[in-house]
Enzyme design. Sequence first.
Site, PDB file in Angstrom:
ATOM      1  CB  CYS A  29      41.051  24.085  32.929  1.00  0.00           C
ATOM      2  SG  CYS A  29      42.710  24.554  34.173  1.00  0.00           S
ATOM      3  CG  ASP A  64      44.132  27.736  38.321  1.00  0.00           C
ATOM      4  OD1 ASP A  64      43.085  26.773  38.291  1.00  0.00           O
ATOM      5  OD2 ASP A  64      43.931  28.230  37.249  1.00  0.00           O
ATOM      6  N   GLY A  69      50.745  26.717  52.848  1.00  0.00           N
ATOM      7  CA  GLY A  69      49.663  26.021  52.074  1.00  0.00           C
ATOM      8  C   GLY A  69      48.122  25.604  52.987  1.00  0.00           C
ATOM      9  CB  SER A 109      38.266  38.428  32.464  1.00  0.00           C
ATOM     10  OG  SER A 109      36.951  38.358  32.329  1.00  0.00           O
ATOM     11  CG  ASP A 110      44.938  40.293  32.856  1.00  0.00           C
ATOM     12  OD1 ASP A 110      45.571  39.196  32.218  1.00  0.00           O
ATOM     13  OD2 ASP A 110      45.133  41.523  31.985  1.00  0.00           O
ATOM     14  CG  ASP A 111      45.594  34.968  32.348  1.00  0.00           C
ATOM     15  OD1 ASP A 111      45.410  34.102  31.972  1.00  0.00           O
ATOM     16  OD2 ASP A 111      46.614  35.814  31.625  1.00  0.00           O
TER      17      ASP A 111
END
EC number: 2.7.9.3
Length: 352
Positions: free
Chosen positions: A19, A70, A141, A51-53
């Site tokens: 991150c 992510d 994917g 700006s939530d997850d």
Amino acid sequence: MTQTAPEPRLTSLAHGGGCGCKIAPGVLSGLLRGSAALPVPPELLVGIETSDDAAVWRLNDTQALVATTDFFMPVVDDPYDFGRIAATNAISDVYAMGATPILALAVVGMPINVLSPETIARVLDGGASICREAGIPIAGGHTIDSVEPIYGLVALGLIDPALLKRNADAQPGDLLVLGKPLGVGVMSAALKKGALDADGYARMIEVTTLLNRPGPDLAAIPGVHAMTDVTGFGLGGHALEMARGSGCDLSIDWSAVPRLPGIDALIAAGHMTGASSRNWASYSDGVALPQGFGDNARALLSDPQTSGGLLVACAPQALDQVRAAFARHGFGSAAVIGEVGPQTAAPRVVIR
């Protein structure tokens, strides 16, 4: 007989890791400014405004779809561990909304002329192992040939909209509970320089591959008002998002914040990420530090947490239930680190 040259370390192929690869919050807010003007349909319960997850889309009166993605570059050299960490981190955003994950899609970029098929397969196997642990399939994917190794997930989950937890609903008087100790960014910096011993590496892997499974249990507790996970912007940055979204000051008792063993010594030895400095430069105007709060402590406050813990705002009377939810899922270091202050026109995080 020609000998095959050994493969390079995964972390040597990336300019950043975990991150710590995130674009600094100040830069990101500028990049997203134009997106805020787009029309928002009523079914979109959570978008980019706080700006939530994760994004949340209402399906019907009792179901909403939680969607997030992510991915990042290697934070460790072991390909299997890299895959595990990246998958745990991606699924965390679903848990942070209080949702139960249902499936994932893999996001893969690899330098195929540099890494062997066996190494790349180990990354994918690591991610798949965490998805099995979470009880979800990797249902598809996308893969590309990339200069730097990249791995992560698109993660989807379901939740009853009535139980949805945003980062923007903390209430004055709430207590703040942090689920995991800080220091992953510091450890990753030490690892890249060969300064992290075997015990330190084991602790780093243990914390970064621990799924934030308490999320749905916490969402079902009436006194839990807000949740987020502490990741790339560090505790200071994600706490500030909660403060600004909720319109309240957040007060954090620095002495109560859990940290991984040996972190202070690693920071003192100079093992800090560049992302820590970028984070602080982006949001320092929203964080008040006490007199004597040193540079080393500040570096940990803004340290990017790859696959970090949940930050929960709950009513004091719900604390025992919150602690029990964390304990059921093996989060022994979960700790009360502060409280939510009154509403204010200029919310900030106050460290004491």
